[in-house]
Write a protein that holds these residues in place. Structure first.
Motif, mmCIF file in Angstrom:
data_model
loop_
_atom_site.group_PDB
_atom_site.id
_atom_site.type_symbol
_atom_site.label_atom_id
_atom_site.label_comp_id
_atom_site.label_asym_id
_atom_site.label_seq_id
_atom_site.Cartn_x
_atom_site.Cartn_y
_atom_site.Cartn_z
ATOM 1 N N ALA A 142 0.826 -1.215 0.000
ATOM 2 C CA ALA A 142 0.000 0.000 0.000
ATOM 3 C C ALA A 142 0.862 1.268 0.000
ATOM 4 O O ALA A 142 0.526 2.255 -0.667
ATOM 5 N N ILE A 143 1.968 1.238 0.717
ATOM 6 C CA ILE A 143 2.861 2.416 0.754
ATOM 7 C C ILE A 143 3.404 2.689 -0.652
ATOM 8 O O ILE A 143 3.373 3.828 -1.145
ATOM 9 N N LEU A 144 3.868 1.649 -1.321
ATOM 10 C CA LEU A 144 4.403 1.808 -2.682
ATOM 11 C C LEU A 144 3.303 2.238 -3.648
ATOM 12 O O LEU A 144 3.520 3.078 -4.521
ATOM 13 N N ALA A 145 2.130 1.648 -3.482
ATOM 14 C CA ALA A 145 1.007 1.975 -4.365
ATOM 15 C C ALA A 145 0.647 3.461 -4.251
ATOM 16 O O ALA A 145 0.446 4.148 -5.258
ATOM 17 N N LYS A 146 0.587 3.921 -3.034
ATOM 18 C CA LYS A 146 0.220 5.323 -2.782
ATOM 19 C C LYS A 146 1.217 6.273 -3.446
ATOM 20 O O LYS A 146 0.832 7.261 -4.061
ATOM 21 N N LYS A 147 2.500 5.930 -3.328
ATOM 22 C CA LYS A 147 3.550 6.758 -3.949
ATOM 23 C C LYS A 147 3.389 6.842 -5.458
ATOM 24 O O LYS A 147 3.800 7.814 -6.073
ATOM 25 N N ARG A 148 2.793 5.788 -6.059
ATOM 26 C CA ARG A 148 2.619 5.760 -7.517
ATOM 27 C C ARG A 148 1.224 6.236 -7.939
ATOM 28 O O ARG A 148 0.817 6.043 -9.076
ATOM 29 N N GLY A 149 0.491 6.819 -6.996
ATOM 30 C CA GLY A 149 -0.811 7.410 -7.332
ATOM 31 C C GLY A 149 -1.978 6.438 -7.339
ATOM 32 O O GLY A 149 -3.068 6.768 -7.805
ATOM 33 N N LEU A 150 -1.758 5.232 -6.839
ATOM 34 C CA LEU A 150 -2.856 4.264 -6.774
ATOM 35 C C LEU A 150 -3.577 4.362 -5.432
ATOM 36 O O LEU A 150 -2.954 4.687 -4.409
ATOM 37 N N LYS A 151 -4.853 4.039 -5.429
ATOM 38 C CA LYS A 151 -5.607 3.979 -4.174
ATOM 39 C C LYS A 151 -5.555 2.555 -3.630
ATOM 40 O O LYS A 151 -5.323 1.607 -4.372
ATOM 41 N N ASN A 152 -5.784 2.446 -2.326
ATOM 42 C CA ASN A 152 -5.772 1.134 -1.663
ATOM 43 C C ASN A 152 -7.150 0.823 -1.076
ATOM 44 O O ASN A 152 -7.735 1.654 -0.388
ATOM 45 N N VAL A 153 -7.595 -0.399 -1.351
ATOM 46 C CA VAL A 153 -8.937 -0.821 -0.944
ATOM 47 C C VAL A 153 -8.843 -2.106 -0.120
ATOM 48 O O VAL A 153 -8.193 -3.067 -0.536
ATOM 49 N N LEU A 154 -9.490 -2.115 1.031
ATOM 50 C CA LEU A 154 -9.568 -3.345 1.829
ATOM 51 C C LEU A 154 -10.979 -3.917 1.725
ATOM 52 O O LEU A 154 -11.955 -3.192 1.957
ATOM 53 N N VAL A 155 -11.058 -5.180 1.378
ATOM 54 C CA VAL A 155 -12.352 -5.875 1.411
ATOM 55 C C VAL A 155 -12.245 -6.833 2.589
ATOM 56 O O VAL A 155 -11.478 -7.793 2.554
ATOM 57 N N THR A 156 -13.012 -6.559 3.633
ATOM 58 C CA THR A 156 -12.685 -7.159 4.929
ATOM 59 C C THR A 156 -13.907 -7.602 5.718
ATOM 60 O O THR A 156 -15.008 -7.059 5.543
ATOM 61 N N ASN A 157 -13.689 -8.547 6.615
ATOM 62 C CA ASN A 157 -14.759 -8.922 7.543
ATOM 63 C C ASN A 157 -14.824 -7.970 8.742
ATOM 64 O O ASN A 157 -15.667 -8.117 9.617
ATOM 65 N N GLY A 158 -13.901 -7.020 8.790
ATOM 66 C CA GLY A 158 -13.958 -5.970 9.814
ATOM 67 C C GLY A 158 -13.451 -6.373 11.180
ATOM 68 O O GLY A 158 -13.563 -5.595 12.138
ATOM 69 N N PHE A 159 -12.825 -7.558 11.274
ATOM 70 C CA PHE A 159 -12.407 -8.036 12.602
ATOM 71 C C PHE A 159 -10.981 -7.555 12.932
ATOM 72 O O PHE A 159 -10.153 -8.284 13.468
ATOM 73 N N PHE A 160 -10.723 -6.311 12.592
ATOM 74 C CA PHE A 160 -9.430 -5.698 12.910
ATOM 75 C C PHE A 160 -9.318 -5.474 14.415
ATOM 76 O O PHE A 160 -10.302 -5.173 15.081
ATOM 77 N N SER A 161 -8.099 -5.561 14.913
ATOM 78 C CA SER A 161 -7.854 -5.052 16.259
ATOM 79 C C SER A 161 -7.632 -3.541 16.116
ATOM 80 O O SER A 161 -7.385 -3.059 14.998
ATOM 81 N N LYS A 162 -7.669 -2.813 17.221
ATOM 82 C CA LYS A 162 -7.379 -1.377 17.138
ATOM 83 C C LYS A 162 -5.943 -1.177 16.628
ATOM 84 O O LYS A 162 -5.663 -0.299 15.816
#
Ligand code: SF4
Ligand code: SF4
Length: 286
Positions: A142-162
């Motif tokens: 994602a860091i490299l993608a952002k530098k090259r002007g790409l957006k980052n998308v997460l498709v997730t079940n939402g069970f992230f920790s804080k």
């Protein structure tokens, strides 16, 4: 394989912080997802740089209908998942790591970004399985993608920790988060997760200003009552009535081959209830 970043040592074990399970992992064992392993007192991500699924998809397939419409998203996933949903459509990749099976094409983050650009994609989606479990690989890409002007998308079940949400959120532009049900019982029984953590992720993502859309797979007899639709729609509206809600039709799958296809009548009922509270309600898989 690479050493993970989201973990801490606890005596001779390691505590993974990548999702809300927060597994305490003994030497030579993996956590619930099967892809994060304690090797000599350090936590390793077994699927770092190992992509099990890679495609150029329309962004609408994620589904995201209100983010970069009519563009394509370079989509990747690994094996493994922190959930074990009985209705999983990708069980052939999401559940295999629990039997110790790890596979995938070796690829570096910079190669993924190059492929995305070469294919004229506007974003990279971390999808097919749960991105939280391979979060260090997501972040480096994602860091490299952002530098090259790409957006980052997460498709997730939402069970992230804080911890994992804070670790990745600065690099994320959009998320499709499953809101599989509004019942803790459903999450425990059919997914092996907790609703509370999912709701927290949804709130955090909205507060952070990340574009979010939510998806509910409607399964006959399990989460298709008017009461449940009301609860979901009201919860979404309590955050913002501009958050799109995708209502998806169920087809028999994996361990739920005995359930019928969702009747169109149930889809329409959910749509009507959703529209009482929300601006954008979309029916999918019909
Ligand atoms: S990502 Fe979640 S399921 Fe996997 S080891 Fe870490 S805490 Fe456990
Ligand atoms: S969270 Fe998604 S990928 Fe994981 S088991 Fe459930 S449906 Fe499958």
């Amino acid at each position: 394989m690479r050493e993970a970043e989201l973990y801490k040592k606890e005596k001779n074990k390691v505590r993974c912080l990548a999702c809300s399970h927060k597994c305490l992992i003994s030497k030579d064992k993996t956590g619930i997802c099967g892809v994060r392993k304690n090797i000599d007192g350090k936590l390793f991500l077994l699927v770092y740089g190992k992509v099990a699924s890679m495609n150029v998809d329309p962004i609408e397939k994620k589904p995201l209908y209100h983010f970069l419409p009519r563009t394509t998203s370079f989509s990747i996933g690994t094996v493994g998942c922190n959930f074990k949903c009985d209705f999983c459509q990708n069980y052939d990749i999401s559940q295999v790591s629990k039997q110790g099976i790890i596979f995938g094409k070796e690829i570096k983050p910079e190669e993924i970004v190059e492929k995305a650009i070469k294919n004229r994609c506007k974003s990279i989606s971390y999808t097919y399985n749960e991105p939280a479990i391979f979060i260090e690989f997501v972040k480096d890409t994602a860091i490299l993608a952002k530098k090259r002007g790409l957006k980052n998308v997460l498709v997730t079940n939402g069970f992230f920790s804080k911890e994992s949400f804070d670790y990745i959120s600065n690099y994320v532009d959009a998320m499709n988060i499953d809101l599989k049900s509004f019942s803790e019982d459903f999450y425990r029984k059919y997914c092996g997760g907790r609703l509370k953590s999912v709701l927290e992720t949804i709130k955090r993502a909205h507060e952070k200003g990340i574009h979010i859309e939510l998806t509910t797979l409607v399964i006959p007899g399990l989460n298709d009552s008017d009461k449940e639709f009301e609860k979901i729609a009201r919860f979404i509206a309590s955050i913002s009535d501009s958050i799109p809600w995708h209502i998806s039709r169920f087809f028999p799958m994996y361990r739920m081959l005995n359930k019928p296809i969702t009747p169109i009548e149930s889809m329409n009922r959910a749509y009507k209830i959703g529209k009482k509270y929300l601006k954008y309600v979309h029916l999918g898989n019909i």
